[in-house]
Design an enzyme around this catalytic site. Sequence first.
Site, PDB file in Angstrom:
ATOM      1  N   GLU A  34       0.832  -1.208   0.000  1.00  0.00           N
ATOM      2  CA  GLU A  34       0.000   0.000   0.000  1.00  0.00           C
ATOM      3  C   GLU A  34       0.864   1.253   0.000  1.00  0.00           C
ATOM      4  O   GLU A  34       1.378   1.665  -1.035  1.00  0.00           O
ATOM      5  CB  GLU A  34      -0.941  -0.027   1.212  1.00  0.00           C
ATOM      6  CG  GLU A  34      -2.058   1.000   1.123  1.00  0.00           C
ATOM      7  CD  GLU A  34      -3.073   0.838   2.258  1.00  0.00           C
ATOM      8  OE1 GLU A  34      -3.964   1.703   2.358  1.00  0.00           O
ATOM      9  OE2 GLU A  34      -2.972  -0.132   3.032  1.00  0.00           O
ATOM     10  N   SER A 179     -11.383   2.461  25.367  1.00  0.00           N
ATOM     11  CA  SER A 179     -10.766   3.697  25.869  1.00  0.00           C
ATOM     12  C   SER A 179      -9.251   3.587  25.961  1.00  0.00           C
ATOM     13  O   SER A 179      -8.628   4.204  26.809  1.00  0.00           O
ATOM     14  CB  SER A 179     -11.329   4.052  27.242  1.00  0.00           C
ATOM     15  OG  SER A 179     -10.890   3.117  28.230  1.00  0.00           O
ATOM     16  N   GLY A 183      -8.976   5.117  21.133  1.00  0.00           N
ATOM     17  CA  GLY A 183     -10.305   5.589  21.484  1.00  0.00           C
ATOM     18  C   GLY A 183     -10.299   6.939  22.171  1.00  0.00           C
ATOM     19  O   GLY A 183     -11.084   7.837  21.819  1.00  0.00           O
ATOM     20  N   ILE A 184      -9.402   7.105  23.132  1.00  0.00           N
ATOM     21  CA  ILE A 184      -9.366   8.363  23.892  1.00  0.00           C
ATOM     22  C   ILE A 184      -8.879   9.523  23.035  1.00  0.00           C
ATOM     23  O   ILE A 184      -9.368  10.658  23.153  1.00  0.00           O
ATOM     24  CB  ILE A 184      -8.481   8.196  25.147  1.00  0.00           C
ATOM     25  CG1 ILE A 184      -9.200   7.324  26.183  1.00  0.00           C
ATOM     26  CG2 ILE A 184      -8.120   9.528  25.757  1.00  0.00           C
ATOM     27  CD1 ILE A 184     -10.498   7.909  26.710  1.00  0.00           C
ATOM     28  N   GLU A 201     -16.354   1.695  28.004  1.00  0.00           N
ATOM     29  CA  GLU A 201     -15.189   0.868  28.352  1.00  0.00           C
ATOM     30  C   GLU A 201     -15.631  -0.353  29.142  1.00  0.00           C
ATOM     31  O   GLU A 201     -16.362  -0.244  30.117  1.00  0.00           O
ATOM     32  CB  GLU A 201     -14.176   1.692  29.159  1.00  0.00           C
ATOM     33  CG  GLU A 201     -13.027   0.909  29.762  1.00  0.00           C
ATOM     34  CD  GLU A 201     -12.231   0.114  28.728  1.00  0.00           C
ATOM     35  OE1 GLU A 201     -12.039  -1.095  28.961  1.00  0.00           O
ATOM     36  OE2 GLU A 201     -11.817   0.704  27.707  1.00  0.00           O
ATOM     37  N   ALA A 266     -12.875   1.012  18.744  1.00  0.00           N
ATOM     38  CA  ALA A 266     -11.451   1.150  19.090  1.00  0.00           C
ATOM     39  C   ALA A 266     -11.102   0.100  20.141  1.00  0.00           C
ATOM     40  O   ALA A 266     -10.632   0.415  21.233  1.00  0.00           O
ATOM     41  CB  ALA A 266     -11.166   2.562  19.606  1.00  0.00           C
ATOM     42  N   VAL A 267     -11.354  -1.150  19.778  1.00  0.00           N
ATOM     43  CA  VAL A 267     -11.218  -2.257  20.737  1.00  0.00           C
ATOM     44  C   VAL A 267      -9.961  -3.079  20.494  1.00  0.00           C
ATOM     45  O   VAL A 267      -9.903  -4.261  20.819  1.00  0.00           O
ATOM     46  CB  VAL A 267     -12.461  -3.169  20.692  1.00  0.00           C
ATOM     47  CG1 VAL A 267     -13.670  -2.449  21.251  1.00  0.00           C
ATOM     48  CG2 VAL A 267     -12.732  -3.657  19.267  1.00  0.00           C
ATOM     49  N   GLY A 268      -8.941  -2.443  19.943  1.00  0.00           N
ATOM     50  CA  GLY A 268      -7.681  -3.139  19.749  1.00  0.00           C
ATOM     51  C   GLY A 268      -7.385  -3.418  18.288  1.00  0.00           C
ATOM     52  O   GLY A 268      -8.050  -2.912  17.381  1.00  0.00           O
ATOM     53  N   HIS A 441      14.942  25.704  35.320  1.00  0.00           N
ATOM     54  CA  HIS A 441      13.754  26.383  35.827  1.00  0.00           C
ATOM     55  C   HIS A 441      13.528  27.659  35.029  1.00  0.00           C
ATOM     56  O   HIS A 441      14.481  28.376  34.738  1.00  0.00           O
ATOM     57  CB  HIS A 441      13.952  26.739  37.309  1.00  0.00           C
ATOM     58  CG  HIS A 441      12.819  27.545  37.879  1.00  0.00           C
ATOM     59  ND1 HIS A 441      11.632  26.980  38.262  1.00  0.00           N
ATOM     60  CD2 HIS A 441      12.715  28.887  38.118  1.00  0.00           C
ATOM     61  CE1 HIS A 441      10.826  27.926  38.729  1.00  0.00           C
ATOM     62  NE2 HIS A 441      11.469  29.093  38.641  1.00  0.00           N
TER      63      HIS A 441
END
EC number: 1.8.1.4
Length: 462
Positions: A34, A179, A183-184, A201, A266-268, A441
Site C-alpha cells: 500500500e 478507551s 479511542g481516547i 469501556e 477502538a477495541v484493539g 527552571h
Amino acid sequence: MNYDIIVIGSGPGGYVAAIRAAQLGFKTAVVERENLGGICLNWGCIPTKALIKSAHVYEEIKHAEEFGLNKTEASFDFSHIVKRSRGVADKMNKGVGFLLKKNKIDVINGNAQVKPGKKIEVTDKDGKKTEYSASHIIIATGARSRVLPNLPQDGKKIIGYREALTLPTMPKSMIVVGSGAIGIEFAYIYATMGTKVTVVEFLPNIVPVEDEEVSKHVEKSIKKHGIDVMVNSSVERVETKGDGVKAFVKTANGEVTLEADIILSAVGITANIENLGLEEVGISTDKGRIIVDSFYKTNIPGYYAIGDVIPGPALAHVASAEGILCVEKIKGMNVEPIDYGNIPGCTYCSPEIASVGMTEKKAKESGYEIKVGKFPFIASGKATANGDTDGFIKVIYDAKYGELLGCHMVGNGVTDMIAEAVAVRRLEATSHEILTTIHPHPTLSESFKGATEAAYGEAIDL
C-alpha cells in the site's frame, strides 16, 4: 532477484529495519502493498497527531481571552483540518521513500507471500507474480483495526480508525467503544470540535493499562470536556437502521440504549498474518501472532518477524527498536535483547498521558517496599504561566535501593518528558542521583525532580 535481506512491510518496523540493514552493508529490499510508512505514518500515529494539533489550537483560541488576547468567535473548517492531516501523512510518506532511495534499498510494490527455501512471491496490482530470494526474510506486516462480531464495521456508521481520520463531515454525536490510546485520542479530537462523545469501556477504568490514579484523573478531565464515560460496560449489539446508529450497552445496572450518528470501534488490533504463506513454510503462530525468540527469529531458519505481528506492545517505537536489533543480530553484532519492562507509552489526548515501568499496584503486588512521590502541575511555575495546570507527575521508587520502578505523567507536554524516566531506568540511576541532578527552571521537566523530592520528604515547592 537475490538479496541479503528482504523486509515485508514498510511501517516503522519494516522501513527502519531495512535502512539499518543497508547501513550494515546488506543488499536490501522492502515489499509494500500500500503506502510507504505503513499504518503509523499514513493512518495512525502521524495523521492523528495532526488532527489533535488542530483540536488543541481550536481549544486555545476559545480561551484566548484568559491570556489577555482579544478574539472573534472561534470557528473551523473540518474538511480543511482533515486535508491538513492527510497532507502531513503524505509528506511523511514521501520522506520514507526518500530515505529508502538514499540508502539504495529496492522497493517492491505488491502483496508478498513467504515460500520455503528463503523465498517470497510478490503479486503486483496487475496480478503478475514474481519470485525473490534472500538469505534473511523479515516479516513486518503490522496490524489492522480489530473487528468484533457484535460491532461489524461497515465503514460508514460503524467505523475504525482509518475512517475516523477522513470523515467527510463532523458528526453531531459519536459513541467510542474502547478507551485505549486510539479511542481516547479520537474522543478528544471530536469532542473538542463539538461532537457529543460517549466513551464505553468494558474494564473498571479508562486507559486501563495506566496507573489507576492517572486513569481516574483523565476520566475526570475528559468529563470536563463534555465527554460522557461509561465503565464496566459493553456494547452487546447495534442497529444501523435509519439515519443514525443504536448501541445496546450492558451495564452493572442493566441495559442502556445509546443513539448517535456514528460508532467508532477502538477495541484493539489484529495482526496481519493471513495469506502470508506462514503455514506452507511452517512458521509457528499462537493466538494470532508469530512466535519469535529474543532476537526475532521464527522457528524456521532465515525467517524473522518484528512489530505488531509478534507478541508484545504494539507501538511504533517498539517495532523500530525490534527491527534494528534484528538486523544487528543478523550481522553478528554483540547486542542485548530489548527490555520490555522499560517501554514508554504515550496517549495524546488532553491532558496527555505518558508512562514507563510499574504502576503503584503492580509494584506492591511484586513485593516491593516503595516510596511514592507526586508533583501536581498546579505547583509548577511554568504550567501556571502556560495557563494549563491540569495533571501531575508520579514516581514510584524501591525503598531499599532507590531504583525507579515506574513513572506516570498526566498533563499537556508530558509525552515529550517521559524519555528522562526511561533513560533513568535504563542507566539504573537512583533517587539520590535524581535529587542531585539540577533541572532547568522554569520548565515542566523539573516536576520530575519535584515528584522525587516528594517521595523522600524533601519537597521544596509543595
